[in-house]
Design an enzyme around this catalytic site. Structure first.
Site, PDB file in Angstrom:
ATOM      1  CB  THR A  14       6.501  -9.370   2.773  1.00  0.00           C
ATOM      2  OG1 THR A  14       7.334  -8.700   1.816  1.00  0.00           O
ATOM      3  CG2 THR A  14       6.680  -9.946   4.262  1.00  0.00           C
ATOM      4  CE1 TYR A  27      11.818  -9.405   3.541  1.00  0.00           C
ATOM      5  CE2 TYR A  27      10.167 -10.667   1.949  1.00  0.00           C
ATOM      6  CZ  TYR A  27      10.333  -9.441   2.543  1.00  0.00           C
ATOM      7  OH  TYR A  27       9.460  -8.303   2.318  1.00  0.00           O
ATOM      8  CB  THR A  93       3.805  -3.617   1.603  1.00  0.00           C
ATOM      9  OG1 THR A  93       5.183  -3.733   1.569  1.00  0.00           O
ATOM     10  CG2 THR A  93       2.921  -4.539   2.275  1.00  0.00           C
ATOM     11  CG  ASP A  94       8.037  -3.104  -1.762  1.00  0.00           C
ATOM     12  OD1 ASP A  94       7.796  -2.705  -0.624  1.00  0.00           O
ATOM     13  OD2 ASP A  94       9.067  -3.550  -2.320  1.00  0.00           O
ATOM     14  CE  LYS A 166       6.813  -0.888   2.628  1.00  0.00           C
ATOM     15  NZ  LYS A 166       7.352  -2.080   1.890  1.00  0.00           N
ATOM     16  CD  GLU A 282       3.956  27.000 -10.361  1.00  0.00           C
ATOM     17  OE1 GLU A 282       5.207  26.537 -11.103  1.00  0.00           O
ATOM     18  OE2 GLU A 282       4.657  27.001  -8.920  1.00  0.00           O
TER      19      GLU A 282
HETATM   20  N1  DAS Z   1       8.580  -8.007  -0.946  1.00  0.00           N
HETATM   21  C1  DAS Z   1       7.806  -6.496  -1.202  1.00  0.00           C
HETATM   22  C2  DAS Z   1       6.734  -6.517  -2.009  1.00  0.00           C
HETATM   23  O1  DAS Z   1       6.473  -7.782  -2.621  1.00  0.00           O
HETATM   24  C3  DAS Z   1       7.781  -6.112   0.006  1.00  0.00           C
HETATM   25  C4  DAS Z   1       6.460  -6.486   0.916  1.00  0.00           C
HETATM   26  O2  DAS Z   1       5.510  -7.290   0.333  1.00  0.00           O
HETATM   27  O3  DAS Z   1       6.068  -6.050   2.072  1.00  0.00           O
HETATM   28  O4  DAS Z   1       6.259  -5.402  -2.399  1.00  0.00           O
END
Ligand code: DAS
Length: 326
Positions: A14, A27, A93-94, A166, A282
């Protein structure tokens, strides 16, 4: 550091995404090339010399062993070049937590390596990517950033690769750390570390391999039957991470199916499907030959287990010691 030399490895996400409108929700990630991105960054007047290299331009859901291998090779080479002070990786971010943890386990902790992304595409109103990037430059150019392993910079905070995840699908405050939350606060003009570096001059802890063994995650749900195990585990499978309910629990028939695999020598790690918390050993783990993931979430436990199996480790007690120590 005055005017640090920073190598920027771009993978997409992103932070390089575009919606075609300032207000659209949907997007496409990975639309802006690194040269154009660094042209935009030049307008910020940052105190650093940035050199960009495009590794990929994709959403991070598509990042896997091939790109990890390229990143590992580029960063290893950069660590050996005295004139390069730090490395930034732009990343979706994923799955940034998985890339960060894999690199953390397989790179020396001698130079800053910082992953950064954005929660909003580059043409969105309130784009967070340029600020996150400026923050990442500040961290990657800081001599005190080395010795802390691979870092992730998001939302004015610095996280260690082992802790970061995340935690939210939307919003610029989407990242959390466990068991440590952020280990530093950063803005484009200031950086505050909470505590001293802990891996000073440390060598890589594991050899990198692109051929990671097959280690699937079994996500447990109420009413799960043991046939889910047989449908997940193939002839290629070398280990299983259980994303169990609560503190790594599962229905008895599912446990029985996994105990049978463990008895045949397949490492089984119990993690939790919950957002955060420890999964401790455990009493039944000994006879079951199971391993407790401790503070690692299932996706990170999977990464560590794959590296351990790649190094030939399958004994549950030896694997447990590694999970206790990471
Ligand atoms: N499009 C997703 C990714 O590439 C989300 C992001 O980047 O925030 O992981």
């Amino acid at each position: 550091m005055t005017n640090p030399n920073i190598l920027v490895l771009a993978t997409g996400g992103t932070i390089a995404g575009k919606a075609g409108s300032a207000t659209r929700h949907d997007y496409r990630p990975g639309q802006i090339g690194i040269d154009d991105y660094l042209d935009q960054v030049a307008g910020l007047g940052l105190n650093a010399t940035l050199t960009g290299k495009q590794i990929a331009n994709i959403g991070s859901e598509d990042i896997g062993p091939e790109i990890w291998a390229k990143l590992h090779a580029e960063i290893s080479a950069a660590i050996d070049v005295p004139s390069i002070d730090g490395v930034i990786i732009t990343h979706g971010t994923d799955t940034v937590e998985e890339t960060a943890f894999l690199l953390d386990l397989t790179l020396p902790a001698t130079k800053p390596v910082v992953l950064v992304g954005a929660m909003r595409p580059a043409d969105a109103v309130g784009y967070d990517g340029l600020r996150n990037f400026a923050n990442a430059v500040r961290v990657a150019g800081d001599s005190e950033a080395s010795g802390r392993g691979v870092l992730v910079v998001m939302g004015d905070r610095v996280f260690a690769a082992r802790d970061v995840r995340k935690a939210r699908t939307r919003g610029t405050d989407a990242f959390r750390g466990f068991p440590r939350d952020s280990i530093g606060l950063v803005t484009p003009s200031a950086l505050d570390w909470f505590g001293a570096p802990w891996r000073v001059d440390e060598a890589a802890r594991f050899a990198f391999t692109q051929a990671l063994p097959d280690v699937p995650i079994l996500t447990v749900h109420a009413g799960m039957t043991p046939d889910y195990v047989s449908r997940l585990v193939t002839g290629e499978t070398r280990g299983v991470v259980v994303a169990g309910v609560g503190e790594g629990n599962m229905p008895d028939p599912v446990r029985d199916a996994l105990v049978a695999l463990a008895a045949d020598g397949m490492p089984i790690v119990r993690a939790s499907r919950l957002d955060e918390g420890l999964v401790d050993r455990e009493p039944e783990d000994d006879p079951n030959r199971f391993v407790a993931a401790r503070a690692l979430n299932p996706q990170k436990a999977r990464m560590l287990l794959a590296l351990l199996i790649a190094e030939g480790l399958t004994d549950p007690s030896a694997i447990q010691r590694e999970f206790d120590g990471r």
